[in-house]
Design an enzyme around this catalytic site. Structure first.
Site, PDB file in Angstrom:
ATOM      1  N   GLU A  43      33.743 -12.447  37.929  1.00 42.16           N
ATOM      2  CA  GLU A  43      34.490 -11.618  38.875  1.00 42.16           C
ATOM      3  C   GLU A  43      34.124 -12.003  40.305  1.00 42.16           C
ATOM      4  OE1 GLU A  43      35.483  -6.876  39.615  1.00 42.16           O
ATOM      5  OE2 GLU A  43      33.529  -7.416  38.792  1.00 42.16           O
ATOM      6  N   LYS A 112      43.072  -5.907  37.950  1.00 45.99           N
ATOM      7  CA  LYS A 112      42.156  -4.883  37.471  1.00 45.99           C
ATOM      8  C   LYS A 112      42.832  -3.520  37.461  1.00 45.99           C
ATOM      9  CE  LYS A 112      37.311  -3.578  38.356  1.00 45.99           C
ATOM     10  NZ  LYS A 112      36.187  -3.899  39.284  1.00 45.99           N
ATOM     11  N   CYS A 153      35.740  -6.220  34.527  1.00 46.40           N
ATOM     12  CA  CYS A 153      34.580  -5.391  34.846  1.00 46.40           C
ATOM     13  C   CYS A 153      34.737  -3.935  34.385  1.00 46.40           C
ATOM     14  CB  CYS A 153      34.274  -5.477  36.337  1.00 46.40           C
ATOM     15  SG  CYS A 153      32.587  -4.938  36.751  1.00 46.40           S
TER      16      CYS A 153
END
Length: 302
Positions: A43, A112, A153
Site C-alpha cells: 500500500e 479502497k 488494508c
C-alpha cells in the site's frame, strides 16, 4: 500454465516519489527473475502514508506511475498487483490499486472501500476520510485456474467483502496494507488468518517495510496465509521479498473436507424484513423484536 508463484514485495518507501517507483520496478524485476509470475507491491508504495501526503503525491490512473508499472509487467511477462497509490480524479482523491497483465494491459483498478478512520486514545488517530473518498467496485482477475480478488488494508477487517469474493469463486485475496505499531502486533496476522479460514482460500497481505523515523510507522510482516488458516510464508519488518507457491489442490482439499460453503443456512442468515424492521425501530423505538430473526431469548429474572 506453470505453477502460480507469488512474490510479496515489502519495500522501503521514502519521500522521493520517482525514486520509490523506480525502486519498486527494480524489485519487481528481481522477483520475476527468481520465478515469480504474480508480484504484489505494498500500500502507498510511491508515497509516504499519511493524509498530509495524499494530495501532493496523487496522480491520475492511468498516469505516470501506472505507466511504469505497465512497462515492467510487460517486460517481465508477469501479473502485477500494483500495491496502491493516491489517485486523483475530478478533484477527488482515492487510495487505488491497479492490476496489470503480462502484456502490460491494466486489467482494472480497485479503490479502497473502507477508509481507515480510527481513534485509539493515547496511541493513534488516523482519519483517511478527511482526505480520501471510498471506492465502490470490486476487482477480480484470473491467473490460470486461480481467481484473485483485491482489497486494501482496512478492507480486511470487513468479513463481508471477503465473503463476496469467495462467493464469486476466488481462491486468493491480496490486500496491500500498512497496519501500524498499535494494531499490527494484535490484528495483522489474526485478520489474515480469519479471512482465509472463514472462506477457505489464500490471503496475502503486503506491507511496506518499517521506517522508524517516518510519521507513520508500518508494522511490516508481509504474510501469506493458506486455506487451512496456516502461515505459509512471512517476513520480519525490513525490506525483503518473500515467495510462495499457490497450491490450488490445497484450496480444493479444504473445501471438500470441510464443505462449509454447502452448509450455510441462508434461510436463517437472510431475512428480507430485517432492514424494514430496523428502520421502523429507529423511528419509533417501540418495537420489541425488530431483528427479523426467530430468537429464543433467555431472560434474567431477579
Amino acid at each position: 500454465m506453470a505453477a502460480l508463484r507469488l512474490a510479496m514485495v515489502q519495500m522501503a518507501v521514502g519521500s522521493n516519489k520517482l525514486e520509490n517507483v523506480k525502486r519498486a520496478c527494480q524489485l519487481v524485476k528481481d522477483a520475476a527473475s527468481k520465478g515469480a509470475n504474480l508480484v504484489a507491491l505494498p500500500e502507498c508504495f510511491n508515497s509516504p502514508y499519511g493524509t498530509q501526503y495524499f494530495k501532493e503525491y496523487s496522480e491520475s490512473v492511468p498516469g505516470p506511475t501506472t505507466e511504469l508499472l505497465s512497462q515492467v509487467a510487460k517486460e517481465c511477462k508477469i501479473y502485477l498487483v500494483g500495491g496502491s497509490i493516491p489517485e486523483s480524479e475530478n478533484g477527488k482523491l482515492f487510495n487505488t490499486c491497479s492490476v496489470f497483465s503480462p502484456s502490460g494491459d491494466m486489467i482494472g483498478k480497485y479503490r479502497k472501500m473502507h477508509l481507515f478512520d480510527i481513534d485509539v486514545p493515547g496511541k493513534i488517530r488516523f482519519q483517511e476520510s478527511e482526505v480520501l473518498q471510498p471506492g465502490s467496485r470490486l476487482l477480480t482477475f484470473t491467473l490460470g485456474n486461480c481467481k484473485i480478488g483485491i482489497g486494501i488494508c482496512y478492507d480486511i477487517r470487513f468479513a463481508e467483502l471477503a465473503q463476496i469474493y469467495a462467493a464469486e469463486g476466488c481462491h486468493l485475496l491480496i490486500y496491500p496494507g500498512a497496519f501500524n505499531m498499535t494494531t499490527g502486533p494484535l490484528h495483522w496476522e489474526l485478520l489474515q488468518r480469519a479471512r482465509a479460514l472463514d472462506n477457505q482460500l489464500y490471503v496475502a497481505a503486503v506491507s511496506p517495510a518499517r521506517d522508524d523515523k517516518g510519521t507513520y510507522i508500518a508494522w511490516g510482516h508481509s504474510t501469506l496465509i493458506g486455506p487451512w488458516g496456516d502461515v505459509v510464508a512471512t517476513s520480519e519488518h525490513s525490506e525483503e521479498t518473500i515467495f510462495a507457491n499457490i497450491d490450488m489442490s490445497q484450496v480444493n482439499e479444504v473445501r471438500q473436507n470441510i464443505p462449509i460453503s454447502k452448509q450455510k443456512r441462508w434461510d436463517i442468515y437472510t431475512r428480507p424484513s430485517i432492514l424494514d424492521n430496523h428502520e421502523k425501530s429507529d423511528r419509533s423505538r417501540k418495537t420489541k423484536d425488530c431483528s427479523g430473526y426467530d430468537i429464543d431469548a433467555n431472560k434474567h429474572v431477579d
